[in-house]
Design an enzyme around this catalytic site. Structure first.
Site, short mmCIF file in Angstrom:
data_model
loop_
_atom_site.label_atom_id
_atom_site.label_comp_id
_atom_site.label_asym_id
_atom_site.label_seq_id
_atom_site.Cartn_x
_atom_site.Cartn_y
_atom_site.Cartn_z
N LYS A 1 96.48 -56.38 -4.59
CA LYS A 1 97.44 -55.43 -4.04
C LYS A 1 97.36 -55.48 -2.52
O LYS A 1 96.28 -55.65 -1.94
CB LYS A 1 97.13 -54.02 -4.55
CG LYS A 1 98.15 -52.95 -4.17
CD LYS A 1 97.82 -51.63 -4.85
CE LYS A 1 98.83 -50.55 -4.50
NZ LYS A 1 98.56 -49.29 -5.22
N SER B 1 102.39 -47.55 -7.32
CA SER B 1 102.59 -48.34 -6.11
C SER B 1 102.07 -49.77 -6.21
O SER B 1 102.25 -50.56 -5.28
CB SER B 1 101.91 -47.64 -4.92
OG SER B 1 100.51 -47.52 -5.14
N SER C 1 99.37 -45.20 -10.16
CA SER C 1 99.85 -46.40 -9.47
C SER C 1 99.38 -47.72 -10.06
O SER C 1 99.89 -48.77 -9.71
CB SER C 1 99.45 -46.35 -7.99
OG SER C 1 100.11 -45.30 -7.34
#
Length: 595
Positions: free
Chosen positions: A157, A232, A256
């Protein structure tokens, strides 16, 4: 008054212009000049931001071209490599072939690099290529000990620090500040033989379940370009589901990891918060500790998550971050075949589950019972209190001031626009709006009230105490039923693009377990059917308000998209959470194969 006149040079001005009168035309000219100055300043500032964005985009394109060139060189030297023989394997199968030497790390890395580039062309999920992966590949050949993730390409990420690479969190102001060192998790991955090779996209600030930012744009769903991959950990969900990565690392402060996993049809685990190290992981709201954030793995199956956790929970991790409890992975718990006593609920009483969410739980419950497990009804205590006082009250304890400071010098992406606008309203205006909206839209009114902030340190301490009280209440109820684990809805199916940002209030199913700091993971169990879609037309929700209406609209057109369930265990029992996830995966895969 005299001091002001002195500062403005009033007497000097009157001497120079003794006959000038400040009539309407002069005042208008002054105001117009002042306004033009403000507009010019804004234009110059916006141009400066656009230059930083353009530079970041050029850097990304340059690195992706470098990635393509590396793949091209490899394919010229090795034209006979069959990509499908590598891409079709599960992580455990691939790891076994790498460990025994059947496959070389070189073949695997460049195969996944090529596939990641193909997926990115369709979904826009990559933000960065890590050229060091080629150097790390050469270093692996010199090592005596291979490590549990030997030769496995890993995606990260975007906000995982990697030395000399930027972790922007989707914010322009974070650009141009390369990390001085690898994050602890990256160091441990390398020590276990894994090869981080790309970083993936996030929504601006990472405080959204959507998938876009003004720097790198919008990431699309791997099955339907009109749908969001969730957030996210948006890029991770899309890249793994598209086949461009076999293992990724995400983060979770309200769902997320679990939401993009459920949207995209993969598996994701949010461990207990302090099980993995956050050192070297920038976040947009540092110091916000009421709601706990976790790092965790995302992959195609549960065994992959377990292998990743087994590799990360090692002596190297505990040495690099002594603040973590030195708890190695408990294989005995994960591998157990003992029947489980499983609590379950179809609804938390706050957000009415969509028809496919409800069916996923009912279906999975029946399959687990057939497999010999005991299922016991469970009800979530005081859901509204948890949503407003603990989660929203915790996230917005500062009255959105930290977020406002972050965003006031940014170009604002639509996925975060509503929060940005709220951050400009004074608290008394939001309280007035809350009072006026309360009779017709009680949930929205309470949401507005919670964005006003806590107000004092004393109240913040009381809130922290309220979280602990709620945790104890939840655990007492859990223990009174003698539960091992809980099965409950995951947020699904995938929302329409640009709608996730305004649906914060209907994702209570995931952020509950950030408030509680319980390990939780999602497993895909089926897909949306025509019957689910037809039943959705009758969906009204519990409150018949804006959020209920918007949720129905956002999940429309979801036939064929993945649906998932959520598996939960008590704190520090991450292996037991994975055990339930594995049971769910096993029974639902068998059911799909036989139907």
């Amino acid at each position: 008054m005299q001091r002001i006149q002195d500062m403005l040079g009033y007497e000097r001005l009157t001497q120079l212009l003794p006959t000038t009168k400040l009539d309407g035309r002069v005042i208008t000219a002054i105001l117009c000049g002042f306004g033009a100055g403000i507009l010019l300043r804004k234009w110059l500032f916006r141009r400066q931001l656009q230059k930083k964005i353009a530079k970041a985009q050029e850097q990304r394109e340059r690195l992706l071209e470098q990635m393509k060139a590396a793949v091209h060189r490899f394919k010229q030297k090795h034209p006979d490599i069959r990509a499908e023989s590598i891409l079709s394997l599960s992580l455990l199968e691939l790891s076994e072939k790498l460990q025994e030497g059947t496959f070389s790390p070189e073949n695997v890395l460049y195969t996944y690099m090529e596939q990641a580039l193909k997926v990115n062309e369709e979904l826009n999920c990559l933000t960065d290529f890590i050229p060091d992966c080629e150097e790390q590949l050469r270093e692996l050949q010199k090592r005596k000990e291979k490590g549990l993730l030997y030769g496995i390409p890993v995606s990260l990420k975007e906000h995982y620090d990697y030395k000399n690479h930027v972790s922007s969190c989707g914010l322009v102001s974070f650009l141009g500040i390369p990390a001085k060192d690898d994050s602890v998790i990256v160091k441990v991955l390398k020590s276990q033989g894994a090869i981080p090779f790309v970083k993936t996209n996030v929504p601006q600030t990472m405080l959204s379940y959507d998938s876009s930012n003004v720097i790198f744009g919008k990431t699309l769903h791997p099955q339907n370009p009109k749908k969001s991959p969730g957030g996210s950990s948006s890029g991770e969900g899309a890249l793994i589901a598209g086949g461009g990565s076999i293992l990724g690392l995400g983060s979770d402060v309200g769902g997320s990891i679990r939401i993009p996993s459920s949207f995209c049809g993969i598996c994701g685990l949010k461990p207990t918060a302090s099980r993995l190290s956050f050192l070297g992981i920038p976040v947009p709201l540092p110091g916000m500790d009421t709601v706990t954030a976790s790092l965790g793995p995302m992959a195609r199956d549960v065994d992959s998550l377990a292998l990743c956790m087994r590799a990360l929970l090692c002596e190297e991790l505990f040495h690099l971050d002594p603040s973590l409890p030195p708890l190695s992975f408990n294989d005995e718990v994960y591998a157990s075949s003992k029947p489980l006593r499983i609590g379950y609920y179809e609804s938390d009483g706050f957000s009415q589950p969509t028809p496919s969410m409800k069916r996923a739980i009912q279906q999975t419950k029946q399959l687990l019972e057939k497999a010999g497990h005991e299922l016991i009804p469970f009800s979530v205590p005081r859901t509204e209190h948890m949503v407003y006082e603990l989660f929203l009250g915790g996230i917005f304890a500062d009255g959105i001031e930290t977020l406002h400071d972050l965003l006031k010098n940014e170009m604002i992406d639509p996925c975060i626009h509503y929060l940005f606008r709220l951050s400009y309203f004074p608290a008394f205006v939001k309280r007035l709006l809350s009072f006026l909206l309360k009779p017709m839209f009680p949930r929205l009114a309470k949401f507005l009230d919670k964005t006003c902030g806590i107000g004092s340190v004393k109240k913040l301490w009381k809130q922290h105490d309220a979280v602990k009280t709620y945790q104890c209440e939840f655990i007492d109820k859990w223990k009174s039923l003698e539960l091992d684990v809980i099965l409950c809805p995951a947020v699904c199916p995938a929302f329409n693009l640009a709608s996730s940002g305004i649906l914060l209030g209907v994702t209570s199913y995931t952020f509950l377990y950030n408030v509680l700091n319980f390990p939780a993971g999602t497993v895909t169990v089926d897909t949306v059917t025509e019957e689910d879609e037809e039943e959705l037309k009758q969906y009204q929700g519990y409150y018949h308000d804006f959020w209920d209406t918007q949720l129905r609209k956002s999940v429309e057109g979801g036939v064929g998209l993945p649906i998932a369930v959520q598996c939960v265990a008590l704190p520090w029992q991450d292996e037991l959470c994975l055990r339930l996830m594995k049971e769910v995966e096993t029974v639902t895969r068998e059911w799909r194969r036989c139907r």
